[in-house]
Design an enzyme around this catalytic site. Sequence first.
Site, short mmCIF file in Angstrom:
data_model
loop_
_atom_site.label_atom_id
_atom_site.label_comp_id
_atom_site.label_asym_id
_atom_site.label_seq_id
_atom_site.Cartn_x
_atom_site.Cartn_y
_atom_site.Cartn_z
N HIS A 57 0.82 -1.09 0.02
CA HIS A 57 -0.06 0.15 -0.08
C HIS A 57 0.88 1.31 0.10
CE1 HIS A 57 -3.04 -2.88 2.45
NE2 HIS A 57 -3.30 -2.72 1.33
N GLN A 70 -17.75 -6.78 -2.22
CA GLN A 70 -16.92 -7.56 -3.12
C GLN A 70 -16.58 -8.90 -2.40
OE1 GLN A 70 -13.82 -4.47 -2.86
NE2 GLN A 70 -12.32 -6.15 -2.80
N ASP A 78 -3.05 -7.16 -7.98
CA ASP A 78 -4.53 -7.59 -8.35
C ASP A 78 -4.89 -7.13 -9.71
OD1 ASP A 78 -5.41 -8.22 -5.40
OD2 ASP A 78 -4.47 -6.30 -5.10
N VAL A 86 4.95 -5.31 -4.88
CA VAL A 86 5.92 -5.35 -3.74
C VAL A 86 5.96 -6.67 -2.99
CG1 VAL A 86 6.62 -4.01 -1.58
CG2 VAL A 86 5.30 -2.84 -3.34
N SER A 94 -2.58 -7.94 2.95
CA SER A 94 -3.23 -8.08 4.33
C SER A 94 -3.52 -9.40 4.48
CB SER A 94 -4.29 -7.14 4.29
OG SER A 94 -4.00 -5.90 3.52
P1 AMP Z 1 -6.01 -3.96 -0.54
O1 AMP Z 1 -6.08 -3.39 0.63
O2 AMP Z 1 -5.63 -5.61 -0.46
O3 AMP Z 1 -7.47 -4.11 -1.34
O4 AMP Z 1 -5.29 -3.21 -1.64
C1 AMP Z 1 -5.29 -2.02 -1.98
C2 AMP Z 1 -4.53 -1.66 -3.08
O5 AMP Z 1 -3.24 -1.70 -2.82
C3 AMP Z 1 -4.76 -2.22 -4.42
O6 AMP Z 1 -4.74 -1.51 -5.33
C4 AMP Z 1 -3.90 -3.34 -4.31
O7 AMP Z 1 -3.76 -3.69 -5.77
C5 AMP Z 1 -2.68 -2.77 -3.81
N1 AMP Z 1 -1.72 -3.63 -3.35
C6 AMP Z 1 -2.02 -4.69 -2.38
N2 AMP Z 1 -0.92 -5.44 -2.12
C7 AMP Z 1 0.19 -4.70 -2.90
C8 AMP Z 1 1.36 -5.25 -3.21
N3 AMP Z 1 2.05 -6.48 -2.64
N4 AMP Z 1 2.26 -4.48 -3.99
C9 AMP Z 1 1.49 -3.40 -4.58
N5 AMP Z 1 0.37 -3.02 -4.48
C10 AMP Z 1 -0.50 -3.93 -3.64
#
Ligand code: AMP
Length: 280
Positions: free
Chosen positions: A38, A62, A151, A177, A187
């Site tokens: 993030h 979702q 994603d 990352v 997460s």
């Molecule tokens: P989430 O909280 O998992 O819904 O992720 C929020 C945003 O962070 C989304 O756009 C994800 O694709 C991005 N994200 C989550 N994990 C990663 C990661 N390891 N590397 C890059 N972006 C990430």
Amino acid sequence: MQTNIARSLLNLKKNLSNLKKSQKIGLVPTMGCIHNGHLELIKKCKKLKYFTVVSIFVNPAQFNNQKDLKKYPSQEKKDIEILKKNDVDLVFFPKTKQMYPLGYSTYIKEINFSDILCGKYRKNHFSGVLTIVLKLFLIVKPYAAFFGEKDFQQLFLIKKMVKDFNLGVKIIGIPTVRDSNGLALSSRNKLLNARGLEIAKQIYLNIKKIRNLDYKYTKDLELYLKKELKKSGLNNIEYIEIRETNSLKHPKSIIRGKTLRIFIAVHVEGVRLIDNCKLN
Ligand code: AMP
């Protein structure tokens, strides 16, 4: 610099109404449990000098599986601390009741790419994602929004929605990352114990091993990777598919020079993990 927190639509609007007309807003939508993945999105937004809004909302629309929704990790206090440290301008915690008030019944449906890959196994997942992202765009009115390549299908569908609906929001994709073992940060990794993490790291280690193999047909390489993952202890594989980066089409043969990506979803200790990576 101060980090403001908005917990209602009214409060969010108040915070945004103080901005100068020339100040561009950058939005980073998340479901919280903030990690370095993030933070890469946030850092990019800050670097571009946008007024950085991070939303934290575990979007029920979702989740196709109520158990999965219930166990989704959350750490609000710690998230606020991390976001303050990273000079985020505004953190928005939408309330479910405000996002989906009683009687709510309008959802976005994309009809060509939502039932493949993750969408095949998570009914209506992308409808829920696109609906909340559109709502956030309409509420926050960002100039740009940041999403992770982790994603990849989600990023693809959001770009498509922005184009199809002429939303005029700049979508910026950020590379995945990973931790020192190559495991994509998520997460959901917090839900794994040491043994689970050990197994999970085999996902990327195996992708790396097969990326350069000289296979002619995608099916054969997919099958080979499946076998290798099983040997490494990943025995609950949802899908492994090679697709074209730009079209998400599933090609029969591996044509070098075409940008192909390998997409994976697995379950480890009941936790669903996804990853994707360019094929060389
Ligand atoms: P989430 O909280 O998992 O819904 O992720 C929020 C945003 O962070 C989304 O756009 C994800 O694709 C991005 N994200 C989550 N994990 C990663 C990661 N390891 N590397 C890059 N972006 C990430």
